[in-house]
Write a protein that holds these residues in place. Structure first.
Motif, PDB file in Angstrom:
ATOM      1  N   MET A 107      38.524  36.352  32.723  1.00  0.00           N
ATOM      2  CA  MET A 107      38.480  36.240  34.184  1.00  0.00           C
ATOM      3  C   MET A 107      38.178  37.580  34.854  1.00  0.00           C
ATOM      4  N   ARG A 108      38.519  38.653  34.190  1.00  0.00           N
ATOM      5  CA  ARG A 108      38.236  39.976  34.764  1.00  0.00           C
ATOM      6  C   ARG A 108      36.734  40.214  34.915  1.00  0.00           C
ATOM      7  N   ALA A 109      35.928  39.465  34.182  1.00  0.00           N
ATOM      8  CA  ALA A 109      34.476  39.622  34.264  1.00  0.00           C
ATOM      9  C   ALA A 109      33.869  38.871  35.442  1.00  0.00           C
ATOM     10  N   LEU A 110      34.635  38.009  36.104  1.00  0.00           N
ATOM     11  CA  LEU A 110      34.111  37.237  37.225  1.00  0.00           C
ATOM     12  C   LEU A 110      33.824  38.157  38.404  1.00  0.00           C
ATOM     13  N   LYS A 111      32.632  38.037  38.957  1.00  0.00           N
ATOM     14  CA  LYS A 111      32.248  38.827  40.120  1.00  0.00           C
ATOM     15  C   LYS A 111      31.722  37.899  41.207  1.00  0.00           C
ATOM     16  N   GLY A 112      32.189  38.097  42.432  1.00  0.00           N
ATOM     17  CA  GLY A 112      31.737  37.259  43.522  1.00  0.00           C
ATOM     18  C   GLY A 112      32.327  35.871  43.449  1.00  0.00           C
ATOM     19  N   GLY A 113      31.928  35.014  44.392  1.00  0.00           N
ATOM     20  CA  GLY A 113      32.496  33.676  44.437  1.00  0.00           C
ATOM     21  C   GLY A 113      33.963  33.729  44.814  1.00  0.00           C
ATOM     22  N   LEU A 114      34.655  32.643  44.588  1.00  0.00           N
ATOM     23  CA  LEU A 114      36.074  32.565  44.917  1.00  0.00           C
ATOM     24  C   LEU A 114      36.895  33.205  43.806  1.00  0.00           C
ATOM     25  N   ILE A 115      37.533  34.321  44.103  1.00  0.00           N
ATOM     26  CA  ILE A 115      38.465  34.956  43.172  1.00  0.00           C
ATOM     27  C   ILE A 115      39.833  34.906  43.830  1.00  0.00           C
ATOM     28  N   SER A 116      40.725  34.124  43.280  1.00  0.00           N
ATOM     29  CA  SER A 116      42.037  33.946  43.904  1.00  0.00           C
ATOM     30  C   SER A 116      43.092  33.938  42.808  1.00  0.00           C
ATOM     31  N   ARG A 117      43.866  32.863  42.722  1.00  0.00           N
ATOM     32  CA  ARG A 117      44.960  32.810  41.764  1.00  0.00           C
ATOM     33  C   ARG A 117      44.797  31.615  40.844  1.00  0.00           C
ATOM     34  N   VAL A 118      45.217  31.780  39.608  1.00  0.00           N
ATOM     35  CA  VAL A 118      45.164  30.721  38.595  1.00  0.00           C
ATOM     36  C   VAL A 118      46.407  30.848  37.724  1.00  0.00           C
ATOM     37  N   THR A 119      47.044  29.741  37.405  1.00  0.00           N
ATOM     38  CA  THR A 119      48.129  29.758  36.425  1.00  0.00           C
ATOM     39  C   THR A 119      47.674  29.022  35.173  1.00  0.00           C
ATOM     40  N   ILE A 120      47.777  29.693  34.050  1.00  0.00           N
ATOM     41  CA  ILE A 120      47.334  29.159  32.760  1.00  0.00           C
ATOM     42  C   ILE A 120      48.564  28.730  31.971  1.00  0.00           C
TER      43      ILE A 120
END
Length: 322
Positions: free
Chosen positions: A252-265
């Motif tokens: 997930m650290r590689a995600l750029k742009g778009g919706l970056i919020s919270r996720v529980t795994i």
């Protein structure tokens, strides 16, 4: 045996635990538990009483997966039916397909005689109306069904911080592993939006040989990262359940742009271990856990991990509560 579910599973996990204790199969037990959550109008992110989309309609998503056969069933953007998890289960049982959406999902639900009901309850209707009156331009209010929605989609609200989709993972007495999800998705979402909950491999995945994973929160992130499948594959590669979840967080650290919020795994392995991580979460993030040695299910805090996030957060639904 083991059950892990998120905080929205409060009323459903005792049912699942009892059924597993009595020898029920995993999918039967977690479907029954999720149905309890879907029926609870006080849970505003699942089933009856869920938050509506931009047009004021409640759309529901759900999925199930059998880890021993790798069969799945999922429905998305379903309106007017109170138990999408059971409809998803019947997709798996009665069709050669894995995923139905929109009118096709509704047609199938009618054909199998699925329960119908009014999903938009007063508290959700009043909150939506408050938002509509405050944020929608007068010229658009007059013809809202045909109004342009792209800009208004930026008003999509976080459906109560730390409360989400309901997800259940379990291993039954036969050592079969299963997963299931159900949600009304993000409040004020663009009509037809699907999050990760019905997307097998993003919001949930189960493989009896290795383990299972299910996610809540910003499904846009886990769709992009293929999070649930990734966690199970990392376990297949020999990682522990904790290492597998941590590696998925690194993805997930590689995600750029778009919706970056919270996720529980949420994840379990085939030996009865589990690990739950709240990405960009808060200390209030918790989950439910049960094994047969316990008198009753217990709540436990999720491990909170912050990742880089420069993206503005969606507006909180608290701003529009009636």
């Amino acid at each position: 045996m083991i059950i892990v579910c998120n905080n929205e599973g409060t009323k459903g996990i005792p049912v699942t635990a009892r059924m597993l204790s009595e020898g029920a199969r995993g999918l039967d037990a977690i479907e029954a538990g999720i149905r309890v959550v879907e029926d609870d109008p006080d849970v505003r992110t699942v089933g009856t009483g869920g938050w509506p989309n931009l047009l004021g309609a409640v759309e529901l998503d759900a999925s199930v997966m059998c880890g021993s056969t790798l069969r799945t069933g999922a429905v998305g953007a379903l309106k007017g039916f109170t138990h999408p998890v059971s409809i998803a289960r019947q997709v798996m049982a009665r069709l050669p397909h894995e995923f139905l959406v929109g009118e096709g999902a509704a047609r199938f639900a009618r054909e199998i005689g699925a329960e119908t009901g009014d999903l938009l309850r007063p508290h959700s209707r009043e909150s939506w109306q408050k938002w509509f009156d405050a944020r929608v331009k007068a010229e658009h209010q007059k013809s809202w069904a045909d109004a342009p929605l792209i800009d208004y989609c930026q008003e999509a609200v976080d459906p109560e911080i730390g409360k989400d989709t309901t997800v259940f993972l379990c291993m039954d007495s036969h050592h079969d592993i299963s997963s299931a999800t159900s949600t009304s998705g993000w409040g004020w979402k663009y009509p037809g939006r699907l999050g990760d909950s019905p997307v097998i491999g993003a919001g949930s995945y189960a493989d009896t040989r290795y383990g299972a994973c299910a996610c809540t929160g910003a499904g846009e992130m886990t769709i992009r990262a293929g999070t649930a499948r990734a966690v199970v594959l990392y376990m297949k590669m020999g990682m522990s359940v904790q290492q597998a979840v941590e590696e998925a967080v690194n993805d997930m650290r590689a995600l750029k742009g778009g919706l970056i919020s919270r996720v529980t795994i949420h994840a379990i392995d085939n030996r009865g271990n589990h690990h739950v991580v709240a990405v960009n979460g808060t200390p209030e993030n918790y989950y439910w856990f049960w094994v047969p040695a316990m008198a009753r299910p217990e709540t436990r805090p999720a491990t909170v991990i912050q990742i880089s996030d420069d993206t503005p957060k969606p507006r909180s639904v608290d701003s529009f509560k009636a």
